[in-house]
Design an enzyme around this catalytic site. Structure first.
Site, PDB file in Angstrom:
ATOM      1  N   LYS A 238      11.150  -4.312  -9.930  1.00 18.56           N
ATOM      2  CA  LYS A 238       9.865  -4.771  -9.192  1.00 18.56           C
ATOM      3  C   LYS A 238       9.094  -3.450  -8.975  1.00 18.56           C
ATOM      4  CE  LYS A 238       7.902  -4.365  -5.678  1.00 18.56           C
ATOM      5  NZ  LYS A 238       6.479  -3.803  -5.305  1.00 18.56           N
TER       6      LYS A 238
ATOM      7  N   GLU B  98      16.120   6.266  -1.983  1.00 15.92           N
ATOM      8  CA  GLU B  98      15.434   7.472  -2.199  1.00 15.92           C
ATOM      9  C   GLU B  98      13.914   7.532  -1.440  1.00 15.92           C
ATOM     10  OE1 GLU B  98      13.037  10.265  -3.146  1.00 15.92           O
ATOM     11  OE2 GLU B  98      12.942   9.264  -5.168  1.00 15.92           O
TER      12      GLU B  98
ATOM     13  N   CYS C 234       7.262  12.682  -3.231  1.00 17.69           N
ATOM     14  CA  CYS C 234       8.033  12.981  -1.988  1.00 17.69           C
ATOM     15  C   CYS C 234       8.912  14.399  -2.082  1.00 17.69           C
ATOM     16  CB  CYS C 234       8.989  11.765  -2.218  1.00 17.69           C
ATOM     17  SG  CYS C 234       9.904  11.643  -3.823  1.00 17.69           S
TER      18      CYS C 234
ATOM     19  N   GLU D  11       4.676  12.972   6.675  1.00 16.22           N
ATOM     20  CA  GLU D  11       4.417  12.944   5.076  1.00 16.22           C
ATOM     21  C   GLU D  11       3.222  12.677   4.977  1.00 16.22           C
ATOM     22  OE1 GLU D  11       6.793  12.035   1.324  1.00 16.22           O
ATOM     23  OE2 GLU D  11       6.818  10.328   2.715  1.00 16.22           O
TER      24      GLU D  11
END
Length: 479
Positions: free
Chosen positions: A178, A252, A286, A386
């Site tokens: 996906k 992750e 990330c 973040e």
């Protein structure tokens, strides 16, 4: 104009919804392509095809050496099309072309590490009994999990996709990949490559889809394992679904990594390294080391170096070879980053360079001004949350213990870096940082060792033999 009006569900098929999504350029908002999007009915077809292919053994029962050979052909085919892949990702993501081109050799190394691991993997081993008098022996097998739902984000689509489908396929699984709607063009091209390599029908599907359809996929009762890369918030939701259904899961997730500059470090080299470790992919990464920890006695030297670096970087059209930082992928991401810059100012951090304004002449695109904050306290939101954009915060520390404490004072633990003139000492400091990957003096992340996060940065590992093993189940046969 690039158009994908069909979906790759083991083979190219008509979508349940024939409407096409416009794919817009982050640079100027123009429509660069159109693509079909998957709905739950398409997920049902893809999962059914994956389940049928797995249960029939058309791929799962193939000898590991044959699976390695086919995936090696896929890797070679991807290498032949590296420039096309780099251009597509740059077009749809706004990633600077230098970055998407530089990433292509990394994809080769990533794949080769998996292929090597598969060739050396203990697919079946007979154990020597711990008791010599035992009247039996144990045969331990590593078998495929089954149907894998691989769900990836938009920021680095080919790397995220291949880090999941290659080990999953090497282990004999069938995969439903996906992908984000924004990546419909590059992932459509990935589907073309997978079709050309000759996998059995139904073994792989590639579905661009929205979040609701993604949740439908991971909740599907015929999915045996979820492999997810994305935000920590989404990861928590997926983990709850996996827990309810007892699915295997690997996650992750996000990061807020620190680059720790020790007092003996060459500041010029450390600052030059930050250019790549902290501002790669427009800061939409990330693993970006966006918290810069500087010794108090050399703090202003580090701040001045970062100011000079960031102001030297060209911001603009991602297709321009001289551009280092391109636009954010979407207007909402642009607004998110600009809002965080405003938050930093409101929190009392010193704005060294940059700011919430859009760069002059780039108002049509999703651009932000690369920004550096100094006098940042690690408790500030810009140091804890973040941002996912080109925003660096510089935090002063008193001594080494204080630096390690600050580096570890985060809910995340994905990446990090240490800079020092003494490599052995840098390694000793790296051992103290609670994070899944630490680079010393700007070294690249390797693909033979495991990659993943501590704390809220994830569960499980990717890359190499460890990553391959996450797509297998143990079976013990006692004879």
């Amino acid at each position: 104009m690039i158009t994908y009006d069909r979906l790759f569900v083991g083979s190219w098929t008509e979508p349940s919804d024939t409407g096409l999504l416009d794919i817009e350029s982050p640079h100027d908002g123009s429509v660069i392509g159109r693509a079909a999007q998957a709905r739950p009915a398409d997920v049902d077809r893809a999962v059914a095809a994956a389940r049928a292919s797995f249960d029939s053994g058309v791929w799962s029962s193939v000898a590991p050496a044959e699976r390695v050979a086919l995936l090696r052909r896929f890797n070679a085919l991807r290498e032949e099309n590296a420039e096309r892949i780099a251009e597509l990702i740059s077009m749809e993501n706004g990633s600077a072309l230098w970055f998407t081109r530089a990433g292509q050799p990394g994809l080769t190394r990533q794949a080769n590490a998996y292929l090597k691991a598969a060739e050396e993997f203990g697919w079946e081993e007979t154990l020597t009994p711990s008791d010599p008098a035992a009247p039996f022996r144990s045969v331990v097998r590593r078998e495929a999990v089954g149907v894998v739902a691989a769900v990836i984000p938009w920021n680095s689509p080919f790397s995220s996709a291949t880090s999941k489908i290659i080990p999953a396929l090497l282990a004999g699984n069938s995969v439903v990949l996906k992908v984000s709607p924004e990546n419909s063009l590059s992932m459509g091209f990935l589907a073309e490559l997978l079709e050309r390599v000759g996998l059995p029908e139904g073994v792989v599907s590639v579905l661009p889809a929205d979040r609701e359809t993604s949740e439908y996929l991971v909740s599907h009762p015929d999915v045996d394992k979820i492999a997810f890369t994305g935000s920590t918030r989404a990861g928590r939701r997926i983990a709850s679904i996996a827990g309810e259904q007892l699915k295997r899961v690997s996650l992750e997730l996000g990061g807020k990594s620190a680059a720790l500059i020790l007092p003996d470090a060459d500041i010029d080299k450390a600052v030059a390294g930050v250019k790549f470790s902290s501002l790669l992919n427009n800061g939409e990464s990330c693993i970006a080391q966006t918290r810069i920890l500087a010794p108090r006695e050399r703090y202003e030297e580090v701040v001045a170096g970062l100011k000079e670096l960031v102001e030297s970087l060209k911001v603009g059209d991602p297709s321009d070879p001289d551009t280092f930082i391109g636009p954010m992928i979407r207007p909402d991401q642009q607004q998110r980053v600009r809002d965080y810059i405003r938050i930093g100012i409101e929190e009392g951090a010193r704005l060294v360079t940059g700011g919430p304004q859009v760069p002059e002449g780039l108002e049509k695109g999703n651009y932000v001004t690369p920004t550096v904050f100094a006098d940042v306290d690690n408790s500030m939101r810009i140091a804890q949350e973040e941002v996912f954009g080109p925003v660096l915060v510089v935090i002063a520390y008193d001594d080494e213990d204080d630096a390690v404490r600050i580096a570890n004072d985060s809910e995340y633990g994905l990446s990090g870096g240490v800079w020092s003139a003494d490599e052995a000492h840098a390694l000793a400091v790296a051992r103290r940082i609670r994070t899944g990957t630490v680079t010393v003096n700007g070294a690249s992340i390797g693909f033979d060792g495991p990659f993943g996060g501590f704390k809220a940065s994830g569960i499980g590992r990717e890359y190499g033999a460890v990553g391959l093993g996450t797509y297998t189940e143990y079976k013990t046969v006692t004879i």
